[in-house]
Design an enzyme around this catalytic site. Structure first.
Site, PDB file in Angstrom:
ATOM      1  N   HIS A 192       0.792  -1.275   0.005  1.00 14.91           N
ATOM      2  CA  HIS A 192       0.005  -0.008  -0.091  1.00 14.91           C
ATOM      3  C   HIS A 192       0.925   1.375   0.089  1.00 14.91           C
ATOM      4  O   HIS A 192       0.646   2.340   0.434  1.00 14.91           O
ATOM      5  CB  HIS A 192      -0.969   0.103   1.151  1.00 14.91           C
ATOM      6  CG  HIS A 192      -1.676  -1.183   1.338  1.00 14.91           C
ATOM      7  ND1 HIS A 192      -2.993  -1.740   0.777  1.00 14.91           N
ATOM      8  CD2 HIS A 192      -1.286  -2.290   2.024  1.00 14.91           C
ATOM      9  CE1 HIS A 192      -3.317  -2.892   1.025  1.00 14.91           C
ATOM     10  NE2 HIS A 192      -2.353  -3.210   1.830  1.00 14.91           N
ATOM     11  N   SER A 239      13.863  22.330 -15.649  1.00 13.64           N
ATOM     12  CA  SER A 239      12.483  23.003 -15.825  1.00 13.64           C
ATOM     13  C   SER A 239      12.989  24.065 -16.508  1.00 13.64           C
ATOM     14  O   SER A 239      14.239  24.814 -16.089  1.00 13.64           O
ATOM     15  CB  SER A 239      11.896  23.100 -14.737  1.00 13.64           C
ATOM     16  OG  SER A 239      11.030  24.258 -14.740  1.00 13.64           O
ATOM     17  N   LYS A 288      15.176  22.089 -10.392  1.00 15.97           N
ATOM     18  CA  LYS A 288      14.361  20.770 -11.158  1.00 15.97           C
ATOM     19  C   LYS A 288      15.384  20.181 -11.783  1.00 15.97           C
ATOM     20  O   LYS A 288      16.059  20.384 -12.558  1.00 15.97           O
ATOM     21  CB  LYS A 288      13.137  21.070 -11.676  1.00 15.97           C
ATOM     22  CG  LYS A 288      12.168  22.044 -11.089  1.00 15.97           C
ATOM     23  CD  LYS A 288      11.001  20.508 -10.363  1.00 15.97           C
ATOM     24  CE  LYS A 288      10.168  20.282 -11.431  1.00 15.97           C
ATOM     25  NZ  LYS A 288       9.077  19.530 -10.755  1.00 15.97           N
ATOM     26  N   GLU A 336       9.262   8.792 -16.672  1.00 15.17           N
ATOM     27  CA  GLU A 336       8.100   9.016 -17.088  1.00 15.17           C
ATOM     28  C   GLU A 336       7.514   8.778 -18.343  1.00 15.17           C
ATOM     29  O   GLU A 336       6.321   8.527 -18.687  1.00 15.17           O
ATOM     30  CB  GLU A 336       7.967  10.559 -16.832  1.00 15.17           C
ATOM     31  CG  GLU A 336       7.907  11.153 -15.298  1.00 15.17           C
ATOM     32  CD  GLU A 336       8.075  12.717 -15.141  1.00 15.17           C
ATOM     33  OE1 GLU A 336       7.247  13.257 -15.446  1.00 15.17           O
ATOM     34  OE2 GLU A 336       9.235  13.112 -15.084  1.00 15.17           O
TER      35      GLU A 336
END
Ligand code: ARG
Length: 470
Positions: free
Chosen positions: A169, A290, A296, A303
């Site tokens: 979980h 970024s 970043k 992804e």
């Protein structure tokens, strides 16, 4: 090249080779809509291999002359060279890869070229081409999976003793070896390979000889063609052979599962790269920055793997849907199988290659992993098991430990940081040896059986896996 020069090459005006019974040419739009050559030219090599084997059989059975066979083979060799050198001119007026090659052959060798299509149809031809292409692609993908598995093993080997929290979980559950975690993906990829091998077996049957749908009246020898093309046998029903694409659907299902496995790993990488976890960092070549936030470092590659899984899964659904309402036998719907198949293969191969490389450039923050394992009461189950071994029924032990965890939580301490008297408060069975059990290492080492996370077991698993890869 000018249009008139193009036309002179193979066709006159807008005339199709099948246009004898038609009173008007197809419109530009219909031509564009029905043409497949801009994507199925990828099958050219397999189309040529299939045609050579077919022509050899036609000659061996006396259906065409030896002389015609020699001319056909020479012509096809020349066409193969033209294609490899980028000199071949693909014409959408000629619809597909088959007609482009056949027309070029006839323009090169004359009437002998027109005989190549004897006892054959584009329906059994295309079914053969895709099977050959998929067979090659499966072998290629399996080789790429192996390279990725090898990279997983190398990383796992370095982290047999690296402790991390195992999750259920996405909550800290029990401590595990990071090597063990990585080996889970080795197992997934192993099954993925087995599935591909199985899929390859079923698709490695020859459709040629089925002709348009019913077979052919010529005295062909299908087994001879099968042998020449490396098929394990021939398709046993001509209607089925020209129409079904279940083998391609199976392949796409295998591919979807591989991508799904890689997507799960990607999701973990994304999470682990988040500074709140801070478990790993990827080499800079797999990340981007970024344009607005200077701090970043984004895990773009994982992804994208996660995102591209959507398109590969989509291709599986596309093929199932293309097939689902088709009456026997061949229907043009099946032309829609190519682009999903090709894109699946490309996406999968690129993803596997990028992953193999990415795994070699991973930086593991062992302290962050260990720290996370320390902060989730990961050894609570070990505490319960300790009490069970001392005679308490498991359910009662569960209850005792739950109370101890609540107590520790209030004090913001790990179980191992409680004092012996504090622990004894929860059960008289607790003694000094409890502290062995409550350590992360003690917990991991105690799971010492096949499939368990004990470092000794992980070491054996890696050793066996290496042997399997040979
Ligand atoms: N381009 C077709 C396909 O991909 C080849 C078979 C065409 N057959 C036909 N009768 N039009 O399925």
């Amino acid at each position: 090249m000018t249009t008139s020069k193009k036309k002179n090459l193979v066709i006159k005006g807008n005339k199709k080779i099948w246009s004898g019974r038609f009173s008007e040419p197809v419109s530009e739009l219909v031509q564009r809509y029905t043409a497949s050559v801009h994507f199925d030219q990828r099958l050219a090599e397999y189309d040529i291999q299939g045609s050579i084997a077919h022509a050899e059989m036609l000659s061996a059975t006396g259906i065409i002359s030896k002389k015609d066979l020699i001319a056909i083979k020479q012509g096809l060799e020349q066409i193969r060279n033209e294609i490899y050198n980028g000199e071949f001119i693909w014409l959408s007026e000629l619809e597909d890869v088959h007609l482009n090659i056949e027309m070029r052959l006839t323009s090169l060798i004359g009437d002998a070229g027109k005989k190549m299509h004897t006892a054959r149809s584009r329906n059994d031809q295309i079914a053969t081409d895709i099977r050959l292409y998929l067979r090659f692609s499966i072998d290629d993908i399996i080789a790429h999976i192996k390279i990725m598995q090898k990279a997983l093993l190398d990383l796992a080997e370095k982290h047999i003793d690296t402790v991390m929290p195992g999750f259920t979980h996405l909550q800290v559950a029990q401590p595990i070896s990071f090597g063990h975690h990585l080996m889970a993906y080795f197992e997934m990829l192993k099954r993925d390979t087995e599935r591909l091998v199985d899929c390859r077996k079923r698709l490695n049957k020859l459709p040629l000889g089925s002709a348009a749908l019913a077979g052919t009246s010529y005295p062909i020898n299908r087994r001879m063609v099968a042998k020449k093309l490396g098929f394990d046998g021939v398709c046993k029903n001509s209607l089925d052979a020209v129409s079904d694409r279940d083998f391609a659907i199976e392949f796409c299902a295998c591919a979807a599962l591989i991508m799904t496995h890689l997507s799960r790993l990607s999701e973990e990488f994304v999470l682990w790269m988040n500074p709140s976890f801070g478990f790993i960092s990827l080499a800079d070549r797999f990340c981007t920055g970024s344009s607005i936030m200077p701090q970043k470092k984004n895990p773009d590659v994982p992804e994208l793997v996660r995102g591209k899984t959507g398109r590969v899964n989509g291709h599986l659904v596309a093929l199932l849907t293309v097939m689902k309402a088709q009456p026997l036998a061949y229907n043009k719907d099946n032309q829609e199988d190519k682009e999903p198949i090709f894109d699946t293969i490309d996406t999968l191969n690129d993803t596997l290659r990028i992953y193999a490389d990415m795994l070699t450039g991973i930086n593991v923050n062992k302290d962050a992993m260990r720290n996370a394992a320390m902060h989730g009461y990961a050894t609570a189950t070990d505490f319960a098991d300790y009490l069970v071994k001392k005679g308490l029924p498991f359910r009662d032990a569960h209850e005792v430990v739950a109370k101890a965890v609540r107590f520790a939580e209030n004090k913001n301490l790990d179980l191992s940081k409680l004092t012996l008297p504090e622990l004894k408060n929860f059960s008289r069975l607790v003694e000094k040896d409890i502290f062995m059990v409550l350590t992360l290492e003690g917990s991991i080492q105690s799971r010492d059986h096949i499939g368990g996370t004990a470092p000794s077991q992980v070491r054996i698993a890696i050793k066996q896996a290496r042997k399997e890869l040979l």
